[in-house]
Structures are given as structure tokens and as C-alpha cells.
Design a protein around this motif. Structure first.
Motif, PDB file in Angstrom:
ATOM      1  N   ASP A  40      -5.857   9.307   0.387  1.00 41.01           N
ATOM      2  CA  ASP A  40      -5.362   8.092   1.031  1.00 41.01           C
ATOM      3  C   ASP A  40      -5.786   6.944   0.126  1.00 41.01           C
ATOM      4  N   ILE A  41      -4.808   6.205  -0.438  1.00 38.73           N
ATOM      5  CA  ILE A  41      -5.159   5.160  -1.396  1.00 38.73           C
ATOM      6  C   ILE A  41      -4.530   3.824  -1.003  1.00 38.73           C
ATOM      7  N   GLU A  42      -5.110   2.759  -1.523  1.00 39.22           N
ATOM      8  CA  GLU A  42      -4.577   1.397  -1.387  1.00 39.22           C
ATOM      9  C   GLU A  42      -4.647   0.754  -2.765  1.00 39.22           C
ATOM     10  N   THR A  43      -3.643  -0.063  -3.097  1.00 41.01           N
ATOM     11  CA  THR A  43      -3.578  -0.576  -4.461  1.00 41.01           C
ATOM     12  C   THR A  43      -2.751  -1.856  -4.569  1.00 41.01           C
ATOM     13  N   PRO A  44      -3.132  -2.747  -5.486  1.00 42.47           N
ATOM     14  CA  PRO A  44      -2.325  -3.936  -5.727  1.00 42.47           C
ATOM     15  C   PRO A  44      -1.196  -3.700  -6.737  1.00 42.47           C
ATOM     16  N   VAL A  45      -1.148  -2.505  -7.361  1.00 37.54           N
ATOM     17  CA  VAL A  45      -0.134  -2.248  -8.385  1.00 37.54           C
ATOM     18  C   VAL A  45       0.977  -1.328  -7.899  1.00 37.54           C
ATOM     19  N   ALA A  83      -0.282   3.525  -9.134  1.00 36.62           N
ATOM     20  CA  ALA A  83      -1.685   3.898  -8.974  1.00 36.62           C
ATOM     21  C   ALA A  83      -1.862   5.413  -9.022  1.00 36.62           C
ATOM     22  N   ALA A  84      -0.915   6.153  -8.452  1.00 34.87           N
ATOM     23  CA  ALA A  84      -0.994   7.614  -8.487  1.00 34.87           C
ATOM     24  C   ALA A  84      -0.912   8.119  -9.924  1.00 34.87           C
ATOM     25  N   ALA A  85      -0.065   7.494 -10.720  1.00 34.63           N
ATOM     26  CA  ALA A  85       0.057   7.896 -12.123  1.00 34.63           C
ATOM     27  C   ALA A  85      -1.237   7.603 -12.886  1.00 34.63           C
ATOM     28  N   SER A  98      -1.062  -4.499   3.079  1.00 36.15           N
ATOM     29  CA  SER A  98      -2.038  -5.468   3.545  1.00 36.15           C
ATOM     30  C   SER A  98      -2.033  -6.657   2.588  1.00 36.15           C
ATOM     31  N   SER A  99      -2.441  -7.817   3.099  1.00 41.67           N
ATOM     32  CA  SER A  99      -2.484  -9.014   2.264  1.00 41.67           C
ATOM     33  C   SER A  99      -3.816  -9.160   1.529  1.00 41.67           C
ATOM     34  N   ASP A 149      -0.787 -10.203  -4.377  1.00 40.81           N
ATOM     35  CA  ASP A 149      -0.389 -10.749  -3.079  1.00 40.81           C
ATOM     36  C   ASP A 149      -0.158  -9.655  -2.047  1.00 40.81           C
ATOM     37  N   ASN A 150      -0.011  -8.407  -2.529  1.00 39.43           N
ATOM     38  CA  ASN A 150       0.333  -7.307  -1.637  1.00 39.43           C
ATOM     39  C   ASN A 150      -0.435  -6.060  -2.060  1.00 39.43           C
ATOM     40  N   PHE A 151      -1.096  -5.414  -1.081  1.00 39.49           N
ATOM     41  CA  PHE A 151      -1.845  -4.184  -1.339  1.00 39.49           C
ATOM     42  C   PHE A 151      -1.164  -3.050  -0.573  1.00 39.49           C
ATOM     43  N   GLU A 152      -0.507  -2.199  -1.333  1.00 38.23           N
ATOM     44  CA  GLU A 152       0.270  -1.112  -0.737  1.00 38.23           C
ATOM     45  C   GLU A 152      -0.637   0.080  -0.453  1.00 38.23           C
TER      46      GLU A 152
END
Length: 425
Positions: free
Chosen positions: A9-14, A19-21, A59-60, A71-74
Motif C-alpha cells: 500500500d503506497i502513497e506518492t506525489p509522483v 512510484a511503482a517503477a 490526499s492534499s 499538490d496531490n498525493f496519490e
């Protein structure tokens, strides 16, 4: 397929895909730039693969401190796989791949290892539990039902003779299982060898007198060679169970005990909150317990329902059920040993938790440890043990605990003494 898969389970700004790559590259053939030696053939042979990506939200702001911002964390779940040829069948090297530098990647503002899918060839290379539930029962002389257990308290402070006196009162009360506290191993105030000698005298005398072999988990946690010496002493005194704090000794330490042990290995998960408490970083019990079982743990602590710690009942239930499932394949497909272990419920347990604990497993192959739930019974610890045995009988026969208690005075008094907890499953 001869590959290991891990789900995060990950969160990332990119972006989760990017991010998985990055994660896959960092944990296999890549780095922050492509290397000259990183040929297409090498990548085909050894690079980690992205097997699946599922976006779950945004998330912001980042969940964890992160050098990379946006601006966005997926957020999402990603499944990555590796060829077994990258690390062979080594548990420590597997862990370095699944839970290594990836926790430090700047592209990740949250990362949690959720589960591991291991191929049969990997599972077959490890011994797994030597005894499990069936072997535990045999060492106890064919014990039936769940093991009613308790922990030596105070955790530290009692000397060897005082510990033996407490053990005497517990075996006289009819207890099935006793364990050292994780804080009590080989301190100057209660040296292992002396504690072992005095407690074993009580246990062996009780077995000779009554025919009942109470299982005692002696905490042997130490440096590897000292744990081996502790095992030798334990065997010389007729011991049946060695307790190991698994995170403290690591996977190689646990495996070193398994390879030398002629007795049950009771796996204590001291320090578990470090891996589990945050939803944004760490390793799930579902994943960790597979590695601990492969390394040789017969018993695994899973917390307790309505416990004193932070885990929800749903998490405890999932953990308890996970150790009774095959690590890969099924019991009947002969792909790999089932490697089943016994879950150990503890932390604030009383007669009220017995039925839901048994209900979520559907069997009696568990250890139910209660401290105050035994020692604080108004009629003493003997009645406390009897009350839990009565609660277990009610659960096995599908009788409501309050109904059963009408003809079971020890259980009735326990129900009146201990507050009924709220359990959410």
C-alpha cells in the motif's frame, strides 16, 4: 511460476505508476539512472516486474514526512514480483528485497508491505514448525481443547525461587501452559540456568504426581551460541518449550534455534508495534508471520480480542487465522509443507473472549493466555483456570456462556467479576 510476489500500500506525489517503477528498480536491477551494465537481457532476467496497480485515493498532504512534495498525493496498492534467482531461498536476503531501501524512497510518502506470495520451491527449502498444534499436544501427553495459559508476573523482579513458588501455585491450579515474560531472559537477578532448574523441578514433580505435563515456555532469547547452550540445558531438564523474541534475534537467530531445538518454539513478537502501528509504514502480520513460520516458530502471538493495545479486533482475527493457513498452496496439493502454527491469544483476556476466539478459528488449536483473568478470580487461580475451561467447553458445544454458567459456579462468578468487553468482528 518461480517468482516471489509482494503487495504494498503506497502513497506518492509522483503518481502510483511512476512510484511503482521506482520501487521495482530500486529493489532489483535499477538505480536513479540506468547503468551501462543494465542490459535488456539482464533486465529481462532479473528486474522486478509490476504485476498490478490499483488506485485507491488521493490526499492534499503527505501521510509521512517526504522530501518530494506536490499538490496531490496519490494512493494505491501495487504488486511487484521478483525472480527467485535474485536471492535464492535465503530468508534474510528475501527480507532485504521485500523490506529494504524501499522504505526510504523519496517518491513514497507512505509504504506498507501488505502480503507476500511465495512459490512452493521457496517454502520447501525451510523447515517450518517442527511441532505445531498436534506436536504440542503430544508433548503434553495428549492434551484436549485449547491450552489455558498464563504469564509469569511481575514481568521482572522475581528471583528463581520466587518464580518456582508461583509456578507451583499455577500447576496446582490446573494450568496447561505458562510462559516467561519477554522481559525475563537471563538477568543477574533471575539467571536462566537457576530459574530453569528450580521451575523444572516443580514441573517434573507435578507430572510425576499427577500425570499432567504442564508446558512452560522458557525465554531463551540471547546471542545465538548462548541460545544453543540454553537449549541444551532445557533438554537436560526435560523441557518441552523454548520461547524466543523473534524480532530481537532476527530470522537467522530463529532459524538457528529451530535447527538445534528438540522442543516447541514459542514465538513472541515483542516490538511488534514498530512494524504494525502506523497504517502508512511498516509490515503487516499477514506477511511477517509467513517468514517466522518458515524459520521455525510453532506458536505465534497474535494479540487478543478486546485487548489493551492498539490493534482492532478485525486485525487480531485476521492475524490468528493467518497462522493456521498454508504458506503457499493447500494442505492437499503437495506443493509445499502446510507449516501451520498455533495462534496465542493474550492481553486482557477473560472468560468473555473465549467463545469469540474459538469461533473465529473454528477449532481448539490455540493458546489462550490470561493473567488477571485467572489470578483475579474471587475464588483464586484454581477457580480462574476452571472457569476458562468451562468457557472453552461451552464454546466448543455451541452453548451460550451465560446459559452454561447456570450450572458452572466458577464460570458464573467469573462472568460477574469481569466486565463484558465490546468485541467487533
Amino acid at each position: 511460476m518461480n517468482r516471489v510476489q509482494a503487495t504494498y500500500d503506497i502513497e506518492t506525489p509522483v503518481g502510483v505508476s511512476r512510484a511503482a517503477a521506482v520501487l521495482a528498480g530500486e529493489q532489483s536491477t535499477g538505480t536513479f539512472v540506468r547503468l551501462a551494465a543494465e542490459t535488456d537481457a539482464l533486465r529481462e532476467r532479473s528486474a522486478a516486474r509490476i504485476e498490478n496497480i490499483t488506485i485507491t485515493g488521493t490526499s492534499s498532504k503527505p501521510s509521512l514526512p517526504s522530501r518530494k512534495t506536490g499538490d496531490n498525493f496519490e494512493r494505491g496498492t501495487v504488486t511487484i514480483s521478483w525472480s527467485l534467482d535474485n536471492f535464492g531461498v535465503s530468508l534474510p536476503n528475501l527480507l532485504s528485497t521485500l523490506a529494504g531501501n524501499l522504505f526510504e524512497l523519496a517518491e513514497l510518502s507512505a509504504i506498507r508491505l501488505v502480503d507476500i506470495d511465495l512459490p512452493a520451491d521457496f517454502a520447501k527449502a525451510h523447515p517450518g514448525p517442527q511441532f505445531g498444534a498436534d506436536g504440542t499436544r503430544k508433548l503434553m501427553g495428549g492434551h484436549k481443547g485449547p491450552l489455558i495459559g498464563t504469564i509469569i508476573k511481575p514481568s521482572v523482579g522475581l528471583g528463581p525461587s520466587e518464580t518456582a513458588n508461583l509456578v507451583q501455585s499455577l500447576v496446582d491450579a490446573g494450568i496447561d501452559f505458562i510462559k516467561d515474560d519477554e522481559l525475563q531472559a537471563n538477568g543477574p537477578h533471575c539467571p536462566f540456568a537457576e530459574r530453569l532448574e528450580k521451575v523444572s523441578h516443580v514441573l517434573n514433580r507435578h507430572a510425576d504426581k499427577t500425570g499432567k505435563r504442564v508446558m512452560y515456555a522458557f525465554n531463551i532469547t540471547d546471542e545465538i551460541e548462548q541460545m544453543w547452550r540454553n537449549l541444551d540445558l532445557l533438554e537436560a531438564h526435560g523441557g518441552t518449550c523454548a520461547m524466543v523474541c523473534m524480532a530481537s534475534v532476527g530470522l537467522p537467530g530463529l532459524r538457528a534455534v529451530r535447527d538445534r531445538s528438540k522442543m516447541v518454539i514459542h514465538g513472541h513478537r515483542a516490538g511488534w508495534g514498530l512494524y504494525s502501528r502506523s497504517p502508512d509504514i511498516g509490515i503487516s502480520f499477514t506477511a511477517w508471520q509467513k517468514l517466522w513460520r518458515l524459520a521455525g516458530a510453532d506458536h505465534l502471538h497474535v494479540n487478543g480480542l478486546a485487548n489493551k493495545f492498539t490493534e482492532s479486533d478485525a486485525v487480531v482475527a485476521q492475524s490468528a487465522k493467518s497462522v493456521q493457513l498454508p504458506i503457499c498452496g493447500t494442505d492437499s496439493d503437495n506443493l509445499a509443507p502446510a507449516h501451520l502454527a498455533m495462534p496465542v491469544f493474550s492481553s486482557g483476556q477473560t472468560v468473555w473472549q473465549m467463545d469469540p476466539a474459538r469461533g473465529l478459528l473454528g477449532n481448539d488449536d490455540f493458546i489462550f493466555c490470561a493473567g488477571g483473568g485467572i489470578m483475579s478470580h474471587p475464588k483464586g487461580p484454581g477457580a480462574g483456570v476452571i472457569a476458562l475451561q468451562q468457557a472453552a467447553d461451552a464454546a466448543k458445544n455451541g452453548i451460550a456462556i451465560e446459559t452454561y454458567a447456570a450450572n458452572a459456579p466458577e464460570l458464573k462468578m467469573a462472568l460477574e467479576t469481569f466486565k463484558k468487553p465490546e468485541i467487533t468482528l
